[in-house]
Write a protein that holds these residues in place. Structure first.
Motif, PDB file in Angstrom:
ATOM      1  N   LYS A  45      13.707  76.093  89.239  1.00 50.45           N
ATOM      2  CA  LYS A  45      14.904  75.022  88.892  1.00 50.45           C
ATOM      3  C   LYS A  45      13.919  74.121  87.954  1.00 50.45           C
ATOM      4  N   SER A  46      12.982  73.698  88.296  1.00 50.04           N
ATOM      5  CA  SER A  46      12.127  72.704  87.397  1.00 50.04           C
ATOM      6  C   SER A  46      11.817  73.328  85.891  1.00 50.04           C
ATOM      7  N   THR A  47      11.528  74.545  86.241  1.00 42.13           N
ATOM      8  CA  THR A  47      11.140  75.298  85.042  1.00 42.13           C
ATOM      9  C   THR A  47      12.334  75.549  83.933  1.00 42.13           C
ATOM     10  N   TYR A  87      12.815  63.599  85.636  1.00 41.68           N
ATOM     11  CA  TYR A  87      11.950  64.696  85.780  1.00 41.68           C
ATOM     12  C   TYR A  87      11.440  64.515  87.407  1.00 41.68           C
ATOM     13  N   GLN A  88      11.334  65.503  87.859  1.00 40.91           N
ATOM     14  CA  GLN A  88      10.795  65.713  89.384  1.00 40.91           C
ATOM     15  C   GLN A  88       9.641  64.753  89.395  1.00 40.91           C
ATOM     16  N   ASP A  89       8.446  65.596  88.610  1.00 41.57           N
ATOM     17  CA  ASP A  89       7.071  64.754  88.501  1.00 41.57           C
ATOM     18  C   ASP A  89       7.486  63.672  87.450  1.00 41.57           C
ATOM     19  N   LEU A 168      19.015  65.783  86.310  1.00 37.58           N
ATOM     20  CA  LEU A 168      18.257  65.023  87.369  1.00 37.58           C
ATOM     21  C   LEU A 168      17.768  65.962  88.234  1.00 37.58           C
ATOM     22  N   ASP A 169      16.140  66.012  88.336  1.00 37.15           N
ATOM     23  CA  ASP A 169      15.603  66.751  89.117  1.00 37.15           C
ATOM     24  C   ASP A 169      15.242  66.221  90.325  1.00 37.15           C
ATOM     25  N   GLU A 170      15.786  66.474  91.483  1.00 36.81           N
ATOM     26  CA  GLU A 170      15.684  65.721  92.760  1.00 36.81           C
ATOM     27  C   GLU A 170      15.571  64.422  92.372  1.00 36.81           C
ATOM     28  N   PRO A 171      16.491  63.771  92.148  1.00 33.96           N
ATOM     29  CA  PRO A 171      16.380  62.298  91.856  1.00 33.96           C
ATOM     30  C   PRO A 171      16.314  61.278  93.293  1.00 33.96           C
TER      31      PRO A 171
HETATM   32 MG   LIG Z   1      11.090  71.567  90.918  1.00 30.90          MG
END
Ligand SMILES: [Mg+2]
Ligand SMILES: Nc1ncnc2c1ncn2[C@@H]1O[C@H](COP(=O)(O)OP(=O)(O)OP(=O)(O)O)[C@@H](O)[C@H]1O
Lengths: 272, 420
Positions: A45-47, A87-89, A168-171
């Motif tokens: 997902k993040s990729t 971003y998640q990070d 939104l990545d895991e906000p």
């Molecule tokens: Mg991720």
């Protein structure tokens, strides 16, 4: 309803060295809708998000934005199109304050001099518009904020730019109950204002609470993209964990017997 | 999630109006949280000056010695001002000392051996600095060699280049009037006062204008009393310094008069203002801090990280060139040791002592000036007390170590308390 999607991905492939993380991924995102992107840890997902935002170059595939083929080669290209990512990070600079972070890379200037008052005012308005009142000073360094506060700053940063697509990545992963509810409400409001929103989350309650569509990634493949009203909790969980959900998960696909998603064991060597 | 307080418009940060006491409290809590800034350098300067003033009241406190401090510390301070930019990215430039030597050697060759006018020599020296910096920056940013290694190689190679340029063992004298004046002549007392007035009025104008704009826009401001205090403080410090420097310091006034602000002082002051403006008021400066704080975040924000990295090495080597010019001016010559021995370590020490972090992301050009003052006072005061070069090196080393510990500890403290 069948207006052109804001963003359409076709056949995206992405490998890191020998590891293929994304294979032949397709995704459509419509304006005014929240598209939830779900999948297990490491599903890609993040990729996928980083490919959309120009951080990772893709190996193959194409992007259509408003129906037009586009090339996204850098974060700046994505920003020009109106794509903003949380971003998640978290991508915040600890040594800068809230305002400086929100305008990073796109500072307001008068002549060559930074226009601090304008930036501070816009930042204050944006935060107020999102009913964020937990930060005491806009001029405090981001390092002094709690995880939830940093997340709100990151979201406010994405919203500041009148963007067309917010990803939104895991906000809500690091947020408390109240702030999670606020963020979800905010996500919904963005979509109701006509933005396209992609929300990545592991929390099925959140996904069902705000999303219009659900896209499920399984080991780097898009196994289903369906309307939220057409699927149940249990089916989504099955899609995430096994890549298939009996007939129902793939019920939208007429030939659901052979050429659907590959069985997990045939590709288990590809991605750990 | 009650519906009563869903939305309340107005500024997000609702804080009480600023008071002087509140301002002081904020500052104290920042210091306690590990954000000590220039405090150690200022305290160190006060302690050192007090000690030397007590031990050597007549020589250390004389106007002549005060003027000496500036000309002695100028070259190191200028190099340190450039190093701040590199340190802000968490990189290092070990070659800055000998780069200044190379540039000084180019200057001497152009003006003395080839006989060109002084300004051609100055341009050639600075151009040499730009070329050196670009090369170092390219190797670091584009090829990806750690800056420590690239500039260590530069350290060795430039030492050789200086030797080659001044033909082993000899030296090249610099006799050009203008070049010699930089580190050896003074401004007329009236010019000194005029520049002081310009500086104070300019600073006051910038501060008051900013205060007014922020109040007009309803933003949080420092209380006006604090702003006035800052302006007054600057006026007092500059006024005192210029007053002392304008005193007669010639042993025999009948033969020659010696008074006024050394010309290097306005040179450093102008570069300090430019450097501070670039770092604090332009987006280029903002991007330097961003890359130093979180390179990946900066990249995602669309900042051209490589360009920033190359540019700071260019700035550093160019400032080293200016430092080299001042060193050549002060010595009236360039020899194989120009920019060598302790110059680089003093410069790195000056930046760190002043409060610039070795970990990147934190620092100001002013730090280099404050730290440069500390280094100059140690060197000067211990010389007056008759200590050998050996003792001076050891003491300066200890002070540098102390400054680095303050940096590391305040960082740890900041991580623990969540401030920085
Ligand atoms: Mg991720
Ligand atoms: N820069 C990289 N280099 C090499 N491999 C990577 C890189 N980034 C991600 N991967 C690999 O790609 C795969 C997918 O990672 P990704 O971060 O996209 O997963 P995810 O779906 O976001 O998971 P999570 O839910 O845990 O955030 C993982 O196997 C990961 O190890």
């Amino acid at each position: 309803m069948s207006a052109t999607p804001l963003l359409e991905l076709r056949g995206i492939d992405k490998s890191f060295g020998p590891v293929q993380v994304l294979r032949d991924v397709a995704l459509t995102v419509h304006p005014g809708e929240v598209t939830a992107l779900v999948g297990d840890n490491g599903a890609g997902k993040s990729t996928l998000v980083k490919c959309i935002s120009g951080i990772h170059p893709i190996d193959a595939g194409e992007f259509l934005f408003n129906g037009e083929p586009v090339h996204i080669g850098s974060p700046r290209d994505a920003a020009t199109l109106g794509i903003e990512v949380v971003y998640q990070d978290l991508a915040l600079c600890d040594n800068l304050d809230i305002v400086q972070n929100m305008f990073l890379g796109r500072e307001k200037r008068s002549g060559i001099v930074l226009d601090e008052p304008t930036m501070e005012q816009l930042a204050a308005e944006t935060l107020a518009g999102l009913s964020i009142r937990t930060v005491t000073s806009l001029r405090q360094h981001v390092s002094s904020l709690s995880g939830g506060q940093r997340q709100t700053v990151a979201i406010a940063k994405a919203v500041l730019w009148n963007s067309k697509l917010v990803i939104l990545d895991e906000p809500t992963a690091a947020l408390g109950v109240a702030q999670t509810a606020q963020v979800l409400e905010l996500v919904r409001r963005l979509a109701d204002n006509g933005l396209a929103v992609v929300l990545i989350s592991h929390n099925m309650n959140d996904v069902f609470a705000v999303s219009d569509r659900i896209a499920a990634l399984y080991l780097g493949q898009m196994v289903a993209q369906v309307k939220t009203t057409d699927i149940t909790h249990a089916q989504v969980v099955e899609l995430i964990t096994a890549g298939r959900s009996g007939g129902l998960g793939l019920a939208t696909d007429p030939g659901s017997n052979g050429d659907g998603p590959q069985p997990a064991d045939s590709i288990s060597g590809g991605v750990r | 999630m009650t519906t009563t307080a869903v939305r309340k418009d107005g500024p997000a940060a609702v804080t009480p109006p600023p008071t002087v006491g509140g301002h002081a409290r904020t500052y104290l809590s920042r210091v306690r949280g590990g954000d000590v800034g220039a405090l150690p350098a200022v305290l160190g300067l006060i302690v050192l000056c007090t000690v030397f003033a007590i031990m050597r009241p007549s020589s250390f406190l004389s106007a002549g010695n005060f003027a000496n401090l500036f000309t002695q510390g100028a070259a190191v301070t200028l190099i340190a001002m450039g190093l701040v930019f590199v340190l802000l990215l968490g990189e290092i430039d070990l070659s800055a000392g000998f780069a200044s030597g190379v540039c000084a050697a180019v200057l001497a060759n152009v003006v003395t051996v080839l006989g060109y006018p002084w300004w051609v020599a100055v341009l050639a020296a600075i151009a040499t600095g730009v070329v050196i910096g670009t090369t170092l920056g390219m190797l670091v940013a584009k090829i990806g060699i750690p800056s420590f290694v690239v500039t260590l190689a530069g350290f060795l190679a430039f030492q050789g280049v200086v030797l080659l340029l001044v033909k082993e063992g000899t030296n090249i004298s610099v006799r050009d009037e203008v070049l010699v004046a930089i580190a050896n002549r003074n401004l007329a007392p009236t010019v000194g006062w005029a520049l002081t007035a310009v500086a104070v009025v300019g600073y006051a104008a910038v501060q008051l204008l900013r205060h007014r704009t922020r109040v007009a826009r309803g933003l949080i401001t420092d209380p006006i009393a604090v702003v006035a205090l800052r302006i007054g403080g600057l006026a007092v410090i500059l006024g005192t310094a210029v007053y002392v420097l304008n005193l007669e310091r010639s042993r025999n006034v009948l033969i020659s008069s010696l008074k006024g602000v050394p010309i290097v002082v306005p040179v450093i002051a102008v570069l300090l203002v430019i450097g501070t403006f670039v770092l604090q008021r332009t987006s280029y400066g903002r991007h330097i801090y961003a890359v130093g704080g979180n390179r990946e975040a900066a990249r995602r924000a669309g900042i051209e990280v490589d360009r920033i990295r190359i540019s700071v090495f260019m700035i550093c080597s160019s400032m080293a060139a200016i430092g080299g010019i001042v060193a050549a001016s002060r010595a009236n010559s360039v020899d194989p040791n120009t920019g060598g021995s302790n110059v680089l370590l003093y410069a790195v020490g000056a930046a760190v002592i002043g409060g610039t972090s070795l970990f990147g992301g934190k620092g100001r050009v002013l730090d280099a000036v404050l730290g440069g003052a500390v280094v100059a006072v140690i060197e000067n005061g211990m010389g007056l007390m008759g200590y050998s070069a050996g003792v001076k090196y050891v003491v300066t080393g200890v002070v540098l170590l102390l400054a680095a510990s303050v940096d590391a500890l305040s960082r740890r403290r900041a991580a623990a308390t969540g401030t920085r």
